[in-house]
Motif scaffolding. Sequence first.
Motif, short mmCIF file in Angstrom:
data_model
loop_
_atom_site.label_atom_id
_atom_site.label_comp_id
_atom_site.label_asym_id
_atom_site.label_seq_id
_atom_site.Cartn_x
_atom_site.Cartn_y
_atom_site.Cartn_z
N CYS A 26 7.10 11.77 14.61
CA CYS A 26 6.58 10.65 13.82
C CYS A 26 7.75 9.86 13.24
O CYS A 26 8.73 10.44 12.77
CB CYS A 26 5.72 11.17 12.68
N ASP A 27 7.61 8.56 13.26
CA ASP A 27 8.61 7.67 12.66
C ASP A 27 8.31 7.56 11.17
O ASP A 27 7.21 7.20 10.78
CB ASP A 27 8.54 6.29 13.34
N VAL A 28 9.30 7.89 10.34
CA VAL A 28 9.14 7.85 8.89
C VAL A 28 10.22 6.95 8.30
O VAL A 28 11.40 7.10 8.62
CB VAL A 28 9.26 9.26 8.27
N GLY A 29 9.81 6.03 7.45
CA GLY A 29 10.76 5.17 6.74
C GLY A 29 10.74 5.50 5.26
O GLY A 29 9.68 5.56 4.65
N VAL A 30 11.92 5.76 4.69
CA VAL A 30 12.03 6.04 3.26
C VAL A 30 12.79 4.88 2.63
O VAL A 30 13.98 4.67 2.91
CB VAL A 30 12.76 7.38 2.99
N GLN A 31 12.09 4.10 1.81
CA GLN A 31 12.67 2.95 1.12
C GLN A 31 13.12 3.37 -0.26
O GLN A 31 12.32 3.83 -1.07
CB GLN A 31 11.64 1.82 1.01
N LEU A 32 14.42 3.22 -0.55
CA LEU A 32 14.92 3.53 -1.89
C LEU A 32 14.62 2.37 -2.82
O LEU A 32 14.85 1.21 -2.47
CB LEU A 32 16.43 3.80 -1.85
N VAL A 33 14.09 2.68 -3.99
CA VAL A 33 13.75 1.67 -4.99
C VAL A 33 14.71 1.87 -6.17
O VAL A 33 14.65 2.88 -6.87
CB VAL A 33 12.29 1.81 -5.46
N TYR A 34 15.60 0.88 -6.35
CA TYR A 34 16.62 0.96 -7.39
C TYR A 34 16.08 0.39 -8.70
O TYR A 34 15.30 -0.55 -8.70
CB TYR A 34 17.86 0.18 -6.96
N PRO A 35 16.53 0.95 -9.84
CA PRO A 35 16.12 0.41 -11.14
C PRO A 35 16.60 -1.03 -11.31
O PRO A 35 17.62 -1.42 -10.74
CB PRO A 35 16.81 1.33 -12.15
N ILE A 100 4.83 14.83 0.67
CA ILE A 100 4.66 13.67 1.56
C ILE A 100 4.06 14.18 2.86
O ILE A 100 4.68 15.00 3.55
CB ILE A 100 6.01 12.98 1.82
N VAL A 101 2.87 13.73 3.19
CA VAL A 101 2.21 14.16 4.42
C VAL A 101 2.59 13.20 5.53
O VAL A 101 2.34 12.00 5.44
CB VAL A 101 0.67 14.20 4.24
N VAL A 102 3.18 13.75 6.59
CA VAL A 102 3.60 12.96 7.75
C VAL A 102 2.72 13.36 8.92
O VAL A 102 2.64 14.54 9.27
CB VAL A 102 5.09 13.22 8.08
N SER A 103 2.05 12.38 9.52
CA SER A 103 1.20 12.65 10.68
C SER A 103 1.21 11.45 11.62
O SER A 103 1.53 10.34 11.20
CB SER A 103 -0.23 12.95 10.23
N PRO A 104 0.87 11.69 12.89
CA PRO A 104 0.85 10.58 13.84
C PRO A 104 -0.21 9.53 13.53
O PRO A 104 -0.12 8.41 13.97
CB PRO A 104 0.54 11.25 15.18
N ASP A 105 -1.23 9.89 12.73
CA ASP A 105 -2.34 8.99 12.44
C ASP A 105 -2.13 8.14 11.19
O ASP A 105 -3.00 7.35 10.84
CB ASP A 105 -3.63 9.80 12.26
N SER A 106 -1.02 8.31 10.49
CA SER A 106 -0.83 7.57 9.25
C SER A 106 0.39 6.66 9.32
O SER A 106 1.25 6.82 10.18
CB SER A 106 -0.69 8.54 8.08
N VAL A 107 0.43 5.71 8.39
CA VAL A 107 1.59 4.84 8.27
C VAL A 107 2.60 5.62 7.43
O VAL A 107 2.40 5.83 6.25
CB VAL A 107 1.22 3.51 7.56
N ASN A 108 3.66 6.05 8.05
CA ASN A 108 4.61 6.94 7.40
C ASN A 108 5.73 6.15 6.76
O ASN A 108 6.85 6.11 7.23
CB ASN A 108 5.14 7.96 8.42
N SER A 109 5.39 5.51 5.65
CA SER A 109 6.35 4.74 4.88
C SER A 109 6.31 5.24 3.44
O SER A 109 5.24 5.33 2.84
CB SER A 109 5.99 3.26 4.95
N VAL A 110 7.48 5.57 2.90
CA VAL A 110 7.57 6.18 1.58
C VAL A 110 8.51 5.37 0.71
O VAL A 110 9.59 4.97 1.16
CB VAL A 110 8.10 7.63 1.71
N SER A 111 8.11 5.14 -0.54
CA SER A 111 9.00 4.52 -1.52
C SER A 111 9.53 5.63 -2.42
O SER A 111 8.75 6.37 -3.02
CB SER A 111 8.25 3.50 -2.37
N LEU A 112 10.85 5.73 -2.51
CA LEU A 112 11.49 6.75 -3.34
C LEU A 112 12.17 6.05 -4.51
O LEU A 112 13.18 5.36 -4.33
CB LEU A 112 12.50 7.54 -2.51
N THR A 113 11.59 6.19 -5.70
CA THR A 113 12.13 5.56 -6.90
C THR A 113 13.29 6.38 -7.43
O THR A 113 13.18 7.59 -7.59
CB THR A 113 11.04 5.44 -7.97
N LEU A 114 14.40 5.70 -7.67
CA LEU A 114 15.61 6.35 -8.15
C LEU A 114 15.78 6.15 -9.65
O LEU A 114 15.40 5.11 -10.19
CB LEU A 114 16.83 5.79 -7.43
#
Length: 123
Positions: A26-35, A100-114
């Motif tokens: 599965c393709d997963v994107g983790v977007q870092l969210v800066y203060p 974080i649930v990663v599956s082929p059926d979902s949009v695997n995009s995550v925002s990680l707040t720092l």
Amino acid sequence: MKRYITVIVMTALLAACSYEENIELCDVGVQLVYPDNTVSPYKGARVQLTNASASIFVDSTDAVGTAHFLVPPGIYEASSSETYLTYDYRYFFNGVKSLIVVSPDSVNSVSLTLTVSKKRIVH
């Protein structure tokens, strides 16, 4: 009778070992969210994904602050811990997000707040 049992056991063993395992990634994107009022997203921040069996996947962010992974389906934890230097300050960024649930059926995009702490550099 003994020969019959031996044939059954051997057939079961061979059948158990003859399958071909294809793991769908599965393709997963983790977007870092800066203060606010710190730094803009930048290329090269380290991001780590850890799954429930303790397998670790590591990538760095691109210029817009997203790390891209190809991982097997499962439950993951995303984390990032980074030091960023400017002329006047040293910034310490930390963040973690679990379950974080990663599956082929979902949009695997995550925002990680720092969160950030900073130290002034005296010249």
